[in-house]
Design an enzyme around this catalytic site. Structure first.
Site, PDB file in Angstrom:
ATOM      1  N   VAL A   7       5.514  -9.797   2.425  1.00 51.05           N
ATOM      2  CA  VAL A   7       4.639 -10.890   1.991  1.00 51.05           C
ATOM      3  C   VAL A   7       5.433 -12.147   1.649  1.00 51.05           C
ATOM      4  O   VAL A   7       4.871 -13.243   1.599  1.00 51.05           O
ATOM      5  CB  VAL A   7       3.766 -10.484   0.773  1.00 51.05           C
ATOM      6  CG1 VAL A   7       2.844  -9.338   1.130  1.00 51.05           C
ATOM      7  CG2 VAL A   7       4.618 -10.171  -0.452  1.00 51.05           C
ATOM      8  N   ARG A  30       7.871  -0.778   4.046  1.00 53.71           N
ATOM      9  CA  ARG A  30       8.512   0.478   4.466  1.00 53.71           C
ATOM     10  C   ARG A  30       7.635   1.178   5.498  1.00 53.71           C
ATOM     11  O   ARG A  30       6.680   1.871   5.165  1.00 53.71           O
ATOM     12  CB  ARG A  30       8.746   1.348   3.239  1.00 53.71           C
ATOM     13  CG  ARG A  30       9.736   0.731   2.263  1.00 53.71           C
ATOM     14  CD  ARG A  30       9.786   1.444   0.928  1.00 53.71           C
ATOM     15  NE  ARG A  30       8.587   1.200   0.116  1.00 53.71           N
ATOM     16  CZ  ARG A  30       8.493   1.518  -1.171  1.00 53.71           C
ATOM     17  NH1 ARG A  30       9.519   2.078  -1.784  1.00 53.71           N
ATOM     18  NH2 ARG A  30       7.390   1.273  -1.844  1.00 53.71           N
ATOM     19  N   LYS A  58       3.098 -13.709 -13.355  1.00 49.88           N
ATOM     20  CA  LYS A  58       1.776 -13.126 -13.539  1.00 49.88           C
ATOM     21  C   LYS A  58       0.814 -14.101 -14.225  1.00 49.88           C
ATOM     22  O   LYS A  58      -0.407 -14.028 -14.014  1.00 49.88           O
ATOM     23  CB  LYS A  58       1.876 -11.809 -14.310  1.00 49.88           C
ATOM     24  CG  LYS A  58       2.515 -10.691 -13.483  1.00 49.88           C
ATOM     25  CD  LYS A  58       1.728 -10.413 -12.195  1.00 49.88           C
ATOM     26  CE  LYS A  58       2.251  -9.229 -11.429  1.00 49.88           C
ATOM     27  NZ  LYS A  58       1.454  -8.932 -10.205  1.00 49.88           N
ATOM     28  N   THR A 100       3.941   4.180 -12.572  1.00 47.77           N
ATOM     29  CA  THR A 100       4.156   4.249 -11.128  1.00 47.77           C
ATOM     30  C   THR A 100       5.661   4.046 -10.903  1.00 47.77           C
ATOM     31  O   THR A 100       6.455   4.320 -11.798  1.00 47.77           O
ATOM     32  CB  THR A 100       3.366   3.139 -10.408  1.00 47.77           C
ATOM     33  OG1 THR A 100       3.820   1.855 -10.885  1.00 47.77           O
ATOM     34  CG2 THR A 100       1.872   3.261 -10.668  1.00 47.77           C
ATOM     35  N   ALA A 127       0.795  -1.229   0.000  1.00 49.96           N
ATOM     36  CA  ALA A 127       0.000   0.000   0.000  1.00 49.96           C
ATOM     37  C   ALA A 127       0.829   1.281   0.000  1.00 49.96           C
ATOM     38  O   ALA A 127       0.268   2.370  -0.013  1.00 49.96           O
ATOM     39  CB  ALA A 127      -0.939   0.009   1.206  1.00 49.96           C
ATOM     40  N   THR A 128       2.147   1.167  -0.004  1.00 49.26           N
ATOM     41  CA  THR A 128       2.960   2.371   0.187  1.00 49.26           C
ATOM     42  C   THR A 128       3.299   3.105  -1.105  1.00 49.26           C
ATOM     43  O   THR A 128       3.945   4.157  -1.061  1.00 49.26           O
ATOM     44  CB  THR A 128       4.271   2.017   0.914  1.00 49.26           C
ATOM     45  OG1 THR A 128       4.957   0.978   0.198  1.00 49.26           O
ATOM     46  CG2 THR A 128       3.993   1.562   2.337  1.00 49.26           C
ATOM     47  N   TYR A 185       9.003 -12.822 -14.960  1.00 51.56           N
ATOM     48  CA  TYR A 185       7.920 -11.918 -14.569  1.00 51.56           C
ATOM     49  C   TYR A 185       6.617 -12.352 -15.225  1.00 51.56           C
ATOM     50  O   TYR A 185       5.579 -12.436 -14.550  1.00 51.56           O
ATOM     51  CB  TYR A 185       8.241 -10.473 -14.955  1.00 51.56           C
ATOM     52  CG  TYR A 185       7.090  -9.535 -14.645  1.00 51.56           C
ATOM     53  CD1 TYR A 185       6.733  -9.257 -13.330  1.00 51.56           C
ATOM     54  CD2 TYR A 185       6.335  -8.947 -15.662  1.00 51.56           C
ATOM     55  CE1 TYR A 185       5.669  -8.427 -13.033  1.00 51.56           C
ATOM     56  CE2 TYR A 185       5.274  -8.110 -15.377  1.00 51.56           C
ATOM     57  CZ  TYR A 185       4.944  -7.851 -14.065  1.00 51.56           C
ATOM     58  OH  TYR A 185       3.881  -7.043 -13.760  1.00 51.56           O
TER      59      TYR A 185
END
Length: 252
Positions: A61, A35, A157, A188, A10-11, A153
Site C-alpha cells: 500500500v 506476503r 492514527k 495479534t 488481509a494476511t 504512531y
C-alpha cells in the site's frame, strides 16, 4: 445480490479475521497483502471451506503506482467494490521522541496514512460510478489519545481519524458511507511487529487481562458493514472490558 469486499492487510490479525468473517457470509473477496505465500494460503483455505470466489491482489500500500495499477488490473466484473476495509497498518518501536528511528516513522506514516489515502483514492471512483459504497478505516485508540513513546504512531492514527471525518463529508454527495473503527488492545502480530520480533516484550503487553482478538474486531466491522443502507456507524471505539482508555487497565 452478492457483494464484493476489498480488504488490505488481509494476511494476518484483524485483516485475516475479516476475510474469514466475510467469506463465511458468502461475500466475494479481493484480498490484499504483501506476503503472496500467506495470501494464496488464505485464499485456498477460504475457497475450500466456504466455496467463495476470491481474487488475490498482492501489492504494498506504500507504493502509489502499484496501488493504482493493481486496482486498475481488476477484471471489470470485480470493479464493483461495495466495501473497502483499509486495514493495512502497523506500529514500529516504543521509543521516546528524541530516540525514535526516522525509518520507523517513515514506514508508519507511509503505511498508516499514505497507504490508506492511495487505496481509498484508487477505489473511490468505482464507488462513485455505482453511487454507493462503504469505506471502513481501521484506526486505533491511539488516534483518540496520545501516550508516552507513541509519538509518530499516535500521529498516524490521529490522521486516520481526521481523514475518516473529512472523507465522510466529501463523499456524502456520492452516497458513500465512511466508518472509522478504533480498537484498543488486540492480541495479534501487532506487538511482535512493534517490538521487532521481541516476543517476550510483546507478550507482556497482554498480561493480566483478556485482550480483544482479531475475531472480536472483525465481528464489529461486519456489523457496521451489514446495517441498512440508510444507517452508518460513523465512529466506533472498542476495548477489552478491562481497558478504559490508552492508560487505564485493570490487570490482575
Amino acid at each position: 445480490m452478492q457483494k464484493t469486499v476489498l480488504i488490505t492487510g488481509a494476511t494476518s490479525g484483524i485483516g485475516e479475521a475479516c476475510a474469514i468473517q466475510f467469506a463465511a457470509n458468502q461475500y466475494k473477496l479481493i484480498l490484499n497483502g504483501r506476503r503472496l505465500d500467506r495470501l494464496e494460503a488464505l485464499k485456498e483455505k477460504l475457497v475450500n471451506k466456504y466455496g467463495v470466489t476470491i481474487i488475490s491482489l498482492p501489492f504494498d500500500v506504500r507504493n502509489r503506482q502499484h496501488v493504482f495499477d493493481a486496482i486498475e488490473s481488476l477484471p471489470e466484473d470485480w470493479k464493483s467494490i461495495d466495501i473497502l476495509i483499509n486495514n493495512a497498518g502497523l506500529a514500529l518501536g516504543r521509543d521516546s521522541f528524541e530516540n525514535a528511528s526516522l525509518d520507523d516513522w517513515d514506514t508508519m506514516i507511509d503505511t498508516n496514512v499514505k497507504g490508506l489515502l492511495y487505496v481509498s483514492k484508487a477505489v473511490t471512483p468505482l464507488m462513485i460510478k455505482q453511487k454507493s459504497g462503504h469505506i471502513i478505516n481501521i484506526g486505533s485508540i491511539a488516534g483518540k489519545e496520545v501516550y508516552e513513546k507513541g509519538n509518530a504512531y499516535c500521529a498516524s492514527k490521529h490522521a486516520v481519524d481526521a481523514l475518516s471525518k473529512a472523507m465522510r463529508i466529501d463523499l456524502l454527495q456520492h452516497h458513500i458511507k465512511v466508518t472509522a473503527i478504533h480498537p484498543g488492545a488486540v492480541e495479534t502480530e501487532f506487538s511482535i511487529v512493534r517490538f521487532k520480533g521481541d516476543e517476550a516484550s510483546a507478550k507482556k503487553v497482554y498480561e493480566g487481562y483478556q485482550p480483544l482478538t482479531g475475531e472480536d474486531v472483525a465481528s464489529v466491522i461486519y456489523y457496521t458493514a451489514t446495517l441498512p443502507p440508510h444507517v452508518c456507524i460513523n465512529d466506533l471505539v472498542l476495548t477489552p472490558t478491562r481497558q478504559a482508555d490508552s492508560y487505564h487497565f485493570n490487570k490482575s
